[in-house]
Motif scaffolding. Sequence first.
Motif, PDB file in Angstrom:
ATOM      1  N   ASP A   1       0.486 -37.266  46.038  1.00 13.02           N
ATOM      2  CA  ASP A   1       1.154 -37.931  46.315  1.00 13.02           C
ATOM      3  C   ASP A   1       2.467 -36.779  45.814  1.00 13.02           C
ATOM      4  O   ASP A   1       1.982 -36.053  44.924  1.00 13.02           O
ATOM      5  CB  ASP A   1       1.671 -39.125  44.709  1.00 13.02           C
ATOM      6  CG  ASP A   1       2.928 -39.722  45.014  1.00 13.02           C
ATOM      7  OD1 ASP A   1       3.536 -39.156  45.580  1.00 13.02           O
ATOM      8  OD2 ASP A   1       2.864 -40.306  44.275  1.00 13.02           O
TER       9      ASP A   1
ATOM     10  N   ARG B   1      13.665 -48.210  49.223  1.00 16.77           N
ATOM     11  CA  ARG B   1      12.426 -46.899  48.793  1.00 16.77           C
ATOM     12  C   ARG B   1      11.570 -47.170  50.436  1.00 16.77           C
ATOM     13  O   ARG B   1      11.579 -48.395  50.898  1.00 16.77           O
ATOM     14  CB  ARG B   1      11.981 -47.542  47.552  1.00 16.77           C
ATOM     15  CG  ARG B   1      12.734 -47.888  46.602  1.00 16.77           C
ATOM     16  CD  ARG B   1      13.043 -46.640  45.978  1.00 16.77           C
ATOM     17  NE  ARG B   1      14.051 -46.537  44.383  1.00 16.77           N
ATOM     18  CZ  ARG B   1      14.288 -45.697  43.651  1.00 16.77           C
ATOM     19  NH1 ARG B   1      13.537 -44.933  43.787  1.00 16.77           N
ATOM     20  NH2 ARG B   1      14.618 -45.210  42.735  1.00 16.77           N
ATOM     21  N   SER B   2      11.046 -46.042  50.575  1.00 23.58           N
ATOM     22  CA  SER B   2      10.539 -45.660  51.272  1.00 23.58           C
ATOM     23  C   SER B   2       9.327 -45.040  51.142  1.00 23.58           C
ATOM     24  O   SER B   2       9.605 -43.917  50.260  1.00 23.58           O
ATOM     25  CB  SER B   2      11.004 -46.105  52.986  1.00 23.58           C
ATOM     26  OG  SER B   2      11.765 -46.549  53.451  1.00 23.58           O
ATOM     27  N   THR B   3       7.717 -45.730  51.661  1.00 20.77           N
ATOM     28  CA  THR B   3       6.947 -44.861  51.444  1.00 20.77           C
ATOM     29  C   THR B   3       5.596 -44.282  52.693  1.00 20.77           C
ATOM     30  O   THR B   3       5.806 -45.182  53.595  1.00 20.77           O
ATOM     31  CB  THR B   3       5.525 -45.254  51.065  1.00 20.77           C
ATOM     32  OG1 THR B   3       6.194 -45.672  49.774  1.00 20.77           O
ATOM     33  CG2 THR B   3       4.829 -44.343  50.887  1.00 20.77           C
TER      34      THR B   3
ATOM     35  N   GLN C   1       8.722 -37.218  45.385  1.00 25.34           N
ATOM     36  CA  GLN C   1      10.216 -38.573  45.682  1.00 25.34           C
ATOM     37  C   GLN C   1      11.309 -37.771  46.032  1.00 25.34           C
ATOM     38  O   GLN C   1      11.615 -36.407  45.337  1.00 25.34           O
ATOM     39  CB  GLN C   1      10.328 -38.954  44.337  1.00 25.34           C
ATOM     40  CG  GLN C   1      11.921 -40.260  45.363  1.00 25.34           C
ATOM     41  CD  GLN C   1      12.319 -41.367  44.368  1.00 25.34           C
ATOM     42  OE1 GLN C   1      11.323 -42.188  44.073  1.00 25.34           O
ATOM     43  NE2 GLN C   1      13.397 -41.872  43.756  1.00 25.34           N
TER      44      GLN C   1
ATOM     45  N   LYS D   1      16.599 -47.092  55.240  1.00 25.87           N
ATOM     46  CA  LYS D   1      15.541 -46.966  55.406  1.00 25.87           C
ATOM     47  C   LYS D   1      15.927 -46.778  57.127  1.00 25.87           C
ATOM     48  O   LYS D   1      15.112 -45.933  57.562  1.00 25.87           O
ATOM     49  CB  LYS D   1      15.064 -48.198  55.142  1.00 25.87           C
ATOM     50  CG  LYS D   1      15.637 -49.005  55.781  1.00 25.87           C
ATOM     51  CD  LYS D   1      14.658 -50.568  55.251  1.00 25.87           C
ATOM     52  CE  LYS D   1      15.905 -52.129  55.785  1.00 25.87           C
ATOM     53  NZ  LYS D   1      14.540 -53.354  54.964  1.00 25.87           N
TER      54      LYS D   1
ATOM     55  N   LYS E   1       3.338 -42.055  54.301  1.00 22.90           N
ATOM     56  CA  LYS E   1       1.968 -41.932  54.235  1.00 22.90           C
ATOM     57  C   LYS E   1       2.148 -40.492  55.428  1.00 22.90           C
ATOM     58  O   LYS E   1       2.037 -41.358  56.872  1.00 22.90           O
ATOM     59  CB  LYS E   1       0.988 -42.585  54.412  1.00 22.90           C
ATOM     60  CG  LYS E   1       0.996 -43.291  53.141  1.00 22.90           C
ATOM     61  CD  LYS E   1      -0.066 -44.490  53.038  1.00 22.90           C
ATOM     62  CE  LYS E   1       0.643 -45.343  51.455  1.00 22.90           C
ATOM     63  NZ  LYS E   1      -0.727 -46.374  51.835  1.00 22.90           N
TER      64      LYS E   1
ATOM     65  N   GLN F   1       7.419 -40.226  49.048  1.00 25.40           N
ATOM     66  CA  GLN F   1       8.790 -40.983  48.034  1.00 25.40           C
ATOM     67  C   GLN F   1      10.175 -41.289  48.760  1.00 25.40           C
ATOM     68  O   GLN F   1      10.332 -39.655  48.574  1.00 25.40           O
ATOM     69  CB  GLN F   1       8.634 -41.286  47.160  1.00 25.40           C
ATOM     70  CG  GLN F   1       7.089 -41.440  46.285  1.00 25.40           C
ATOM     71  CD  GLN F   1       5.877 -43.028  47.053  1.00 25.40           C
ATOM     72  OE1 GLN F   1       6.854 -43.682  47.548  1.00 25.40           O
ATOM     73  NE2 GLN F   1       5.327 -43.426  46.814  1.00 25.40           N
ATOM     74  N   TYR F   2      10.920 -41.701  49.307  1.00 26.89           N
ATOM     75  CA  TYR F   2      12.197 -41.745  50.424  1.00 26.89           C
ATOM     76  C   TYR F   2      12.906 -42.538  49.401  1.00 26.89           C
ATOM     77  O   TYR F   2      12.747 -43.461  49.467  1.00 26.89           O
ATOM     78  CB  TYR F   2      12.204 -41.751  51.135  1.00 26.89           C
ATOM     79  CG  TYR F   2      13.386 -40.755  51.916  1.00 26.89           C
ATOM     80  CD1 TYR F   2      14.132 -40.198  51.580  1.00 26.89           C
ATOM     81  CD2 TYR F   2      14.018 -42.084  52.853  1.00 26.89           C
ATOM     82  CE1 TYR F   2      15.315 -39.779  52.717  1.00 26.89           C
ATOM     83  CE2 TYR F   2      15.520 -41.694  53.103  1.00 26.89           C
ATOM     84  CZ  TYR F   2      15.971 -40.277  52.874  1.00 26.89           C
ATOM     85  OH  TYR F   2      17.118 -40.516  53.251  1.00 26.89           O
TER      86      TYR F   2
ATOM     87  N   THR G   1       1.389 -38.443  51.611  1.00 25.97           N
ATOM     88  CA  THR G   1       2.250 -39.892  50.378  1.00 25.97           C
ATOM     89  C   THR G   1       3.400 -39.051  49.869  1.00 25.97           C
ATOM     90  O   THR G   1       3.455 -37.782  49.210  1.00 25.97           O
ATOM     91  CB  THR G   1       1.779 -40.517  49.895  1.00 25.97           C
ATOM     92  OG1 THR G   1       1.093 -41.723  50.168  1.00 25.97           O
ATOM     93  CG2 THR G   1       2.590 -41.778  49.584  1.00 25.97           C
TER      94      THR G   1
ATOM     95  N   SER H   1       9.027 -50.055  54.052  1.00 29.13           N
ATOM     96  CA  SER H   1       9.917 -50.151  53.155  1.00 29.13           C
ATOM     97  C   SER H   1      10.599 -50.720  52.610  1.00 29.13           C
ATOM     98  O   SER H   1      10.051 -52.078  53.199  1.00 29.13           O
ATOM     99  CB  SER H   1      11.004 -49.449  54.541  1.00 29.13           C
ATOM    100  OG  SER H   1      11.110 -48.135  54.097  1.00 29.13           O
TER     101      SER H   1
END
Length: 383
Positions: free
Chosen positions: A33, A104-106, A36, A66, A108, A61-62, A59, A100
């Motif tokens: 991770d 919030r978005s992840t 963010q 989106k 990878k 975080q954003y 990973t 998303s």
Amino acid sequence: MRKHGGKLLALTLVVIIAFSLEKKLDLFSVMADAGQSSTMGQLESAMAKQFQSRAEHFTLQYAGDKKQLSDTLQTTIRSSLAEDDYVAYILDSYLYTIRSWGDRSTIKIEARYRETPEQTAQVDETVKHALAELLTPSMNDHQKVKVIHDWIVTRLDYDQSLTRYTAYEALATGKAVCQGYSLLGYKMLKEAGIPVLIAEGTVKTGDHAWNMVQLDGQWYHLDLTWDDPVVQGAEQTGSASSRMQPIRYTYYLKTDKEMKADHDWVKSYPPATASYGDKLRELGDGSRPDAKAYIQLKEDIGLGWLEAERTIADRKALSQTVLKQLAAKSVKFQFRYLPGERLSEDLKAAFLAASIPVGYSASYEPYGNDGSMLVSVEVSYSS
């Protein structure tokens, strides 16, 4: 000199995007991770750190729009890779997914590299050892570029199998395609403190890569692959390797205009507009305490042939030169002849016009890409 277009491995990209909280895409079993980000700039910086550390799974975080993320993420990835050309050109492929919900978005990312961290460490060690032997405290940056150029082109041969792309493979086997030449050039020049980048484009035979270097605030093109002195087919015929051939400087510190004679590119690179010959002429001014070093450098890389007193422009001037040399009983003289395609005919006419009974032989080779020839004439006189 071989003129291969080389072979650049295309970067493979796979994208999966999911905009739902419920649908979980668990593609990577072990994932670091990387924290963010709230802006695309922060995301780019975080991504660059992961690529430069050679992370294979990570990973990000954003917190933000989106749609903007999905629309610009590929551009952001390319920008993050542009921060380190070495990493960018050993990256084989990458895959990313976006999940998303709301703002919030992840993200990878899975990345595959052509060179392992251990192999890069070996490259670094070899480069440091080589530079310790090549460079001296008294050298200026111009001299450093030359010795690095010479070291690479006399130790590598072009990989006819088109399978060796990295600096590690270049050093381990003595062979590489243009990408390997450029990566090794990048490593050595950067370690020597010379601003350097890798450029890519096309030549007549296909995709190609080379370097650009900055000296005294000016950028120049440097194509190590095309300065390799091995003739085409030497590997198959068993003829002499590059270690036994004269070093060429045909693609050494060239301007955009000079390079575009047989190279093309669409990416944006720093403009290269200053003539290196003019720069060395300026640095070799007699009022400078280090002028001799630059005068010698100009001779070593063949730029002295550009001077007016060593250049013959046409048949009339050639006839005058031959007559003058024969009157002085010279047994050998050299010059650059601008209309190179007419050299043999014009030289024969010049000796006939002199009406002096002598024998002569001439050897010549192309000078750069301007159509001129470097000529060496030997004369035998009747007893």
